[in-house]
Write a protein that holds these residues in place. Structure first.
Motif, PDB file in Angstrom:
ATOM      1  N   PRO A  43       0.831  -1.218   0.000  1.00 27.84           N
ATOM      2  CA  PRO A  43       0.000   0.000   0.000  1.00 27.84           C
ATOM      3  C   PRO A  43       0.857   1.257   0.000  1.00 27.84           C
ATOM      4  O   PRO A  43       1.790   1.372   0.787  1.00 27.84           O
ATOM      5  CB  PRO A  43      -0.796  -0.121   1.301  1.00 27.84           C
ATOM      6  CG  PRO A  43      -0.750  -1.569   1.666  1.00 27.84           C
ATOM      7  CD  PRO A  43       0.579  -2.055   1.178  1.00 27.84           C
ATOM      8  N   GLN A  44       0.525   2.176  -0.887  1.00 31.16           N
ATOM      9  CA  GLN A  44       1.244   3.437  -1.001  1.00 31.16           C
ATOM     10  C   GLN A  44       0.346   4.572  -0.515  1.00 31.16           C
ATOM     11  O   GLN A  44      -0.793   4.700  -0.962  1.00 31.16           O
ATOM     12  CB  GLN A  44       1.652   3.684  -2.449  1.00 31.16           C
ATOM     13  CG  GLN A  44       2.689   2.708  -2.974  1.00 31.16           C
ATOM     14  CD  GLN A  44       4.049   2.881  -2.324  1.00 31.16           C
ATOM     15  OE1 GLN A  44       4.525   4.002  -2.130  1.00 31.16           O
ATOM     16  NE2 GLN A  44       4.675   1.769  -1.960  1.00 31.16           N
ATOM     17  N   PHE A  45       0.886   5.385   0.358  1.00 28.16           N
ATOM     18  CA  PHE A  45       0.127   6.488   0.929  1.00 28.16           C
ATOM     19  C   PHE A  45      -0.147   7.545  -0.130  1.00 28.16           C
ATOM     20  O   PHE A  45       0.754   7.989  -0.853  1.00 28.16           O
ATOM     21  CB  PHE A  45       0.908   7.089   2.102  1.00 28.16           C
ATOM     22  CG  PHE A  45       0.312   8.345   2.643  1.00 28.16           C
ATOM     23  CD1 PHE A  45       0.944   9.561   2.446  1.00 28.16           C
ATOM     24  CD2 PHE A  45      -0.868   8.321   3.364  1.00 28.16           C
ATOM     25  CE1 PHE A  45       0.413  10.732   2.948  1.00 28.16           C
ATOM     26  CE2 PHE A  45      -1.413   9.488   3.869  1.00 28.16           C
ATOM     27  CZ  PHE A  45      -0.774  10.697   3.655  1.00 28.16           C
ATOM     28  N   LEU A  46      -1.403   7.984  -0.212  1.00 27.77           N
ATOM     29  CA  LEU A  46      -1.775   9.027  -1.160  1.00 27.77           C
ATOM     30  C   LEU A  46      -1.945  10.374  -0.470  1.00 27.77           C
ATOM     31  O   LEU A  46      -1.307  11.366  -0.844  1.00 27.77           O
ATOM     32  CB  LEU A  46      -3.095   8.653  -1.862  1.00 27.77           C
ATOM     33  CG  LEU A  46      -3.065   7.462  -2.811  1.00 27.77           C
ATOM     34  CD1 LEU A  46      -4.459   7.212  -3.366  1.00 27.77           C
ATOM     35  CD2 LEU A  46      -2.062   7.660  -3.927  1.00 27.77           C
ATOM     36  N   ILE A  47      -2.827  10.420   0.515  1.00 31.15           N
ATOM     37  CA  ILE A  47      -3.180  11.701   1.124  1.00 31.15           C
ATOM     38  C   ILE A  47      -3.928  11.446   2.429  1.00 31.15           C
ATOM     39  O   ILE A  47      -4.501  10.367   2.617  1.00 31.15           O
ATOM     40  CB  ILE A  47      -4.029  12.542   0.147  1.00 31.15           C
ATOM     41  CG1 ILE A  47      -4.096  14.014   0.567  1.00 31.15           C
ATOM     42  CG2 ILE A  47      -5.411  11.927  -0.033  1.00 31.15           C
ATOM     43  CD1 ILE A  47      -4.661  14.917  -0.537  1.00 31.15           C
ATOM     44  N   SER A  48      -3.898  12.425   3.318  1.00 30.27           N
ATOM     45  CA  SER A  48      -4.646  12.294   4.566  1.00 30.27           C
ATOM     46  C   SER A  48      -5.289  13.626   4.931  1.00 30.27           C
ATOM     47  O   SER A  48      -4.836  14.693   4.486  1.00 30.27           O
ATOM     48  CB  SER A  48      -3.736  11.821   5.708  1.00 30.27           C
ATOM     49  OG  SER A  48      -2.727  12.765   5.979  1.00 30.27           O
ATOM     50  N   LEU A 105      -4.275   3.129  12.987  1.00 28.84           N
ATOM     51  CA  LEU A 105      -5.093   3.197  11.791  1.00 28.84           C
ATOM     52  C   LEU A 105      -5.934   1.939  11.664  1.00 28.84           C
ATOM     53  O   LEU A 105      -5.429   0.826  11.792  1.00 28.84           O
ATOM     54  CB  LEU A 105      -4.208   3.330  10.543  1.00 28.84           C
ATOM     55  CG  LEU A 105      -3.812   4.732  10.104  1.00 28.84           C
ATOM     56  CD1 LEU A 105      -2.959   5.417  11.150  1.00 28.84           C
ATOM     57  CD2 LEU A 105      -3.085   4.683   8.769  1.00 28.84           C
ATOM     58  N   THR A 106      -7.212   2.133  11.410  1.00 34.76           N
ATOM     59  CA  THR A 106      -8.110   1.037  11.089  1.00 34.76           C
ATOM     60  C   THR A 106      -8.477   1.159   9.625  1.00 34.76           C
ATOM     61  O   THR A 106      -8.948   2.213   9.189  1.00 34.76           O
ATOM     62  CB  THR A 106      -9.376   1.072  11.953  1.00 34.76           C
ATOM     63  OG1 THR A 106      -9.007   0.998  13.339  1.00 34.76           O
ATOM     64  CG2 THR A 106     -10.283  -0.102  11.615  1.00 34.76           C
ATOM     65  N   PHE A 107      -8.265   0.091   8.894  1.00 29.27           N
ATOM     66  CA  PHE A 107      -8.468   0.129   7.454  1.00 29.27           C
ATOM     67  C   PHE A 107      -9.842  -0.398   7.060  1.00 29.27           C
ATOM     68  O   PHE A 107     -10.386  -1.305   7.702  1.00 29.27           O
ATOM     69  CB  PHE A 107      -7.399  -0.714   6.747  1.00 29.27           C
ATOM     70  CG  PHE A 107      -6.058  -0.056   6.683  1.00 29.27           C
ATOM     71  CD1 PHE A 107      -5.189  -0.114   7.758  1.00 29.27           C
ATOM     72  CD2 PHE A 107      -5.662   0.628   5.543  1.00 29.27           C
ATOM     73  CE1 PHE A 107      -3.948   0.505   7.715  1.00 29.27           C
ATOM     74  CE2 PHE A 107      -4.419   1.245   5.482  1.00 29.27           C
ATOM     75  CZ  PHE A 107      -3.563   1.189   6.570  1.00 29.27           C
ATOM     76  N   GLY A 108     -10.381   0.173   5.990  1.00 31.73           N
ATOM     77  CA  GLY A 108     -11.570  -0.375   5.379  1.00 31.73           C
ATOM     78  C   GLY A 108     -11.202  -1.561   4.495  1.00 31.73           C
ATOM     79  O   GLY A 108     -10.032  -1.903   4.344  1.00 31.73           O
TER      80      GLY A 108
ATOM     81  N   GLU B  98      -0.596   8.941  12.499  1.00 28.31           N
ATOM     82  CA  GLU B  98      -0.021   9.468  11.272  1.00 28.31           C
ATOM     83  C   GLU B  98       0.077   8.357  10.231  1.00 28.31           C
ATOM     84  O   GLU B  98      -0.146   7.194  10.518  1.00 28.31           O
ATOM     85  CB  GLU B  98       1.348  10.079  11.540  1.00 28.31           C
ATOM     86  CG  GLU B  98       1.281  11.282  12.473  1.00 28.31           C
ATOM     87  CD  GLU B  98       2.639  11.919  12.694  1.00 28.31           C
ATOM     88  OE1 GLU B  98       2.740  12.844  13.504  1.00 28.31           O
ATOM     89  OE2 GLU B  98       3.613  11.464  12.049  1.00 28.31           O
ATOM     90  N   LYS B  99       0.450   8.738   9.024  1.00 31.63           N
ATOM     91  CA  LYS B  99       0.524   7.748   7.961  1.00 31.63           C
ATOM     92  C   LYS B  99       1.517   6.651   8.301  1.00 31.63           C
ATOM     93  O   LYS B  99       2.455   6.844   9.068  1.00 31.63           O
ATOM     94  CB  LYS B  99       0.962   8.425   6.653  1.00 31.63           C
ATOM     95  CG  LYS B  99       2.402   8.892   6.681  1.00 31.63           C
ATOM     96  CD  LYS B  99       2.788   9.574   5.381  1.00 31.63           C
ATOM     97  CE  LYS B  99       4.249  10.017   5.459  1.00 31.63           C
ATOM     98  NZ  LYS B  99       4.640  10.796   4.275  1.00 31.63           N
ATOM     99  N   LEU B 100       1.259   5.487   7.739  1.00 33.05           N
ATOM    100  CA  LEU B 100       2.149   4.360   7.894  1.00 33.05           C
ATOM    101  C   LEU B 100       2.933   4.138   6.614  1.00 33.05           C
ATOM    102  O   LEU B 100       2.439   4.392   5.516  1.00 33.05           O
ATOM    103  CB  LEU B 100       1.351   3.089   8.200  1.00 33.05           C
ATOM    104  CG  LEU B 100       0.563   3.056   9.501  1.00 33.05           C
ATOM    105  CD1 LEU B 100      -0.179   1.744   9.617  1.00 33.05           C
ATOM    106  CD2 LEU B 100       1.476   3.265  10.688  1.00 33.05           C
TER     107      LEU B 100
END
Lengths: 116, 112
Positions: A43-48, A105-108, B98-100
């Motif tokens: 998984p690659q982070f896009l935006i938050s 973080l909890t993922f969908g 924060e992001k992982l």
């Protein structure tokens, strides 16, 4: 317990079309993250977003945009779709408060986008 | 910049055998480390996390991981695997809330 809800679960689009993915965080979570996972990739982070403001930005293409609304749900808008955009898009949320073991973080379950 | 390395792309073990999945990290501050599991076509489920304290952490499904600062490692272990453990396993590093940053994953195959 309520989880992170993503819709749609599956989406098929053609090249150059647009797509919108939605994410509903766990109630009272104020931070939302978007990740893109290509086939066989990590998984690659896009935006938050935190409190409806963009808090961090990763490798999100300029063709993509996102926002967080007053009810904390978020939408990822993708335009001029390319074949390479085919991926699993994850949304995750985390609760408010100072950094602690609870701010995980909890993922969908993800939205699978296929571009033909 | 933070990074995570999972040296093993694919591991095959027999059902009932022990398992160790390797994870090495690079992080400028005190690392917060996580292991997630992903079944085919599914989302990411948190197995366990390390923030501080006891360096051996217990997770769900009988998994545990040990944080070794001197080796910059956070290896995942299970004494006896079950066929249902077949999945992709991701190690991740980041700060809470924060992001992982994820590793490239290790695919686990279980043979009878």
């Amino acid at each position: 317990a309520a989880g992170v809800i993503q819709s749609p679960r599956h989406l098929i689009k053609e090249k150059r079309e647009t797509a919108t993915l939605k994410c509903y965080p766990i109630p009272r979570h104020d931070t939302v993250y978007w990740y893109q996972q290509g086939p066989g990739q990590d998984p690659q982070f896009l935006i938050s977003f935190y409190e409806k403001m963009q808090s961090d930005k990763g490798s999100i293409p300029d063709r993509f945009s996102a926002q967080q609304f007053s009810d904390y749900h978020s939408e990822l808008n993708m335009s001029s779709l390319e074949l390479g955009d085919s991926a699993l898009y994850f949304c995750a949320s985390s609760p408010p408060g100072p950094p602690s073991g609870a701010n995980v973080l909890t993922f969908g379950a993800g939205s699978r986008l296929t571009v033909l | 910049a933070q990074s995570v390395t999972q040296p093993d792309i694919h591991i095959t073990v027999s059902e009932g055998a022990s398992l160790e999945l390797r994870c090495n990290y690079s992080y400028g501050a005190t690392p917060y480390l996580f292991w997630y599991v992903q079944s085919p076509g599914q989302g990411l489920q948190l197995l366990l996390k390390y923030f501080s304290g006891d360096t051996l952490v217990q997770g769900i499904k009988g998994f545990e991981a040990e944080f070794k600062r001197s080796q910059s490692s956070f290896n995942l272990r299970k004494p006896s695997v079950h066929w249902s453990d077949a999945a992709e396993y991701f190690c991740a590093v980041g700060q809470p809330g924060e992001k992982l940053t994820f590793g490239t994953g290790t695919r686990l195959t279980i043979i009878p």
